[in-house]
Design an enzyme around this catalytic site. Structure first.
Site, PDB file in Angstrom:
ATOM      1  N   PRO A 101      -2.084   2.659  -3.856  1.00  0.00           N
ATOM      2  CA  PRO A 101      -0.929   2.995  -3.024  1.00  0.00           C
ATOM      3  C   PRO A 101       0.367   2.394  -3.583  1.00  0.00           C
ATOM      4  O   PRO A 101       0.348   1.331  -4.191  1.00  0.00           O
ATOM      5  CB  PRO A 101      -1.261   2.365  -1.669  1.00  0.00           C
ATOM      6  CG  PRO A 101      -2.742   2.242  -1.669  1.00  0.00           C
ATOM      7  CD  PRO A 101      -3.116   1.972  -3.086  1.00  0.00           C
ATOM      8  N   ARG A 102       1.468   3.068  -3.343  1.00  0.00           N
ATOM      9  CA  ARG A 102       2.766   2.546  -3.746  1.00  0.00           C
ATOM     10  C   ARG A 102       2.999   1.213  -3.065  1.00  0.00           C
ATOM     11  O   ARG A 102       2.652   1.039  -1.902  1.00  0.00           O
ATOM     12  CB  ARG A 102       3.877   3.502  -3.331  1.00  0.00           C
ATOM     13  CG  ARG A 102       3.859   4.781  -4.110  1.00  0.00           C
ATOM     14  CD  ARG A 102       5.065   5.657  -3.741  1.00  0.00           C
ATOM     15  NE  ARG A 102       4.827   6.997  -4.207  1.00  0.00           N
ATOM     16  CZ  ARG A 102       4.799   8.073  -3.434  1.00  0.00           C
ATOM     17  NH1 ARG A 102       5.037   7.970  -2.147  1.00  0.00           N
ATOM     18  NH2 ARG A 102       4.560   9.259  -3.948  1.00  0.00           N
ATOM     19  N   GLY A 103       3.586   0.295  -3.788  1.00  0.00           N
ATOM     20  CA  GLY A 103       3.889  -1.007  -3.219  1.00  0.00           C
ATOM     21  C   GLY A 103       2.786  -2.036  -3.400  1.00  0.00           C
ATOM     22  O   GLY A 103       2.991  -3.198  -3.109  1.00  0.00           O
ATOM     23  N   CYS A 104       1.612  -1.636  -3.838  1.00  0.00           N
ATOM     24  CA  CYS A 104       0.538  -2.597  -4.097  1.00  0.00           C
ATOM     25  C   CYS A 104       0.714  -3.188  -5.484  1.00  0.00           C
ATOM     26  O   CYS A 104       1.029  -2.479  -6.427  1.00  0.00           O
ATOM     27  CB  CYS A 104      -0.836  -1.926  -4.031  1.00  0.00           C
ATOM     28  SG  CYS A 104      -1.381  -1.530  -2.375  1.00  0.00           S
ATOM     29  N   ILE A 105       0.493  -4.482  -5.561  1.00  0.00           N
ATOM     30  CA  ILE A 105       0.658  -5.173  -6.849  1.00  0.00           C
ATOM     31  C   ILE A 105      -0.602  -5.016  -7.664  1.00  0.00           C
ATOM     32  O   ILE A 105      -1.686  -5.068  -7.201  1.00  0.00           O
ATOM     33  CB  ILE A 105       0.944  -6.675  -6.599  1.00  0.00           C
ATOM     34  CG1 ILE A 105       2.182  -6.819  -5.750  1.00  0.00           C
ATOM     35  CG2 ILE A 105       1.084  -7.414  -7.905  1.00  0.00           C
ATOM     36  CD1 ILE A 105       2.464  -8.230  -5.283  1.00  0.00           C
TER      37      ILE A 105
END
Length: 105
Positions: A101-105
């Site tokens: 997912p977007r925003g996951c490091i």
């Protein structure tokens, strides 16, 4: 890009182990991915999150963040961290066969 074999089928994955083609994923692969990731046996609550992740990805083109999971999946953020330690959205996405997912490091 590399490949892995889950449930007897070779699939393409990226360097972090996420499917590069979510269409290659099948339900019978999830248990192997979960074991590999240290999650253990999948319960009904795990499947609730996995199915939610796949539905969100199909509708929006990306998996939900932890915050969105906690609000919309029917599983609290606290329980998400119990089910999927070390980053629930990222780990659940990997088991669900969708991109990180977007925003996951």
């Amino acid at each position: 890009m590399s490949s892995k074999v889950y449930a007897g089928t070779e699939v393409s994955v990226n360097d972090e182990g996420f499917f590069t083609d979510p269409g290659q994923w099948r339900e019978d692969m999830a248990a192997e991915i979960a074991q590999e990731a240290g999650v253990g046996d999948l319960t009904g609550r795990h499947w609730q999150v996995i199915n939610f992740m796949r539905t969100e990805f199909a509708e929006k083109g990306t998996g939900p963040t932890v915050r969105a999971l906690g609000k919309s999946s029917g599983v609290s953020v606290k329980e998400l961290y119990q089910l999927f330690p070390k980053g629930p959205a990222k780990l659940a996405a990997r088991i669900a066969g969708i991109p990180k997912p977007r925003g996951c490091i």
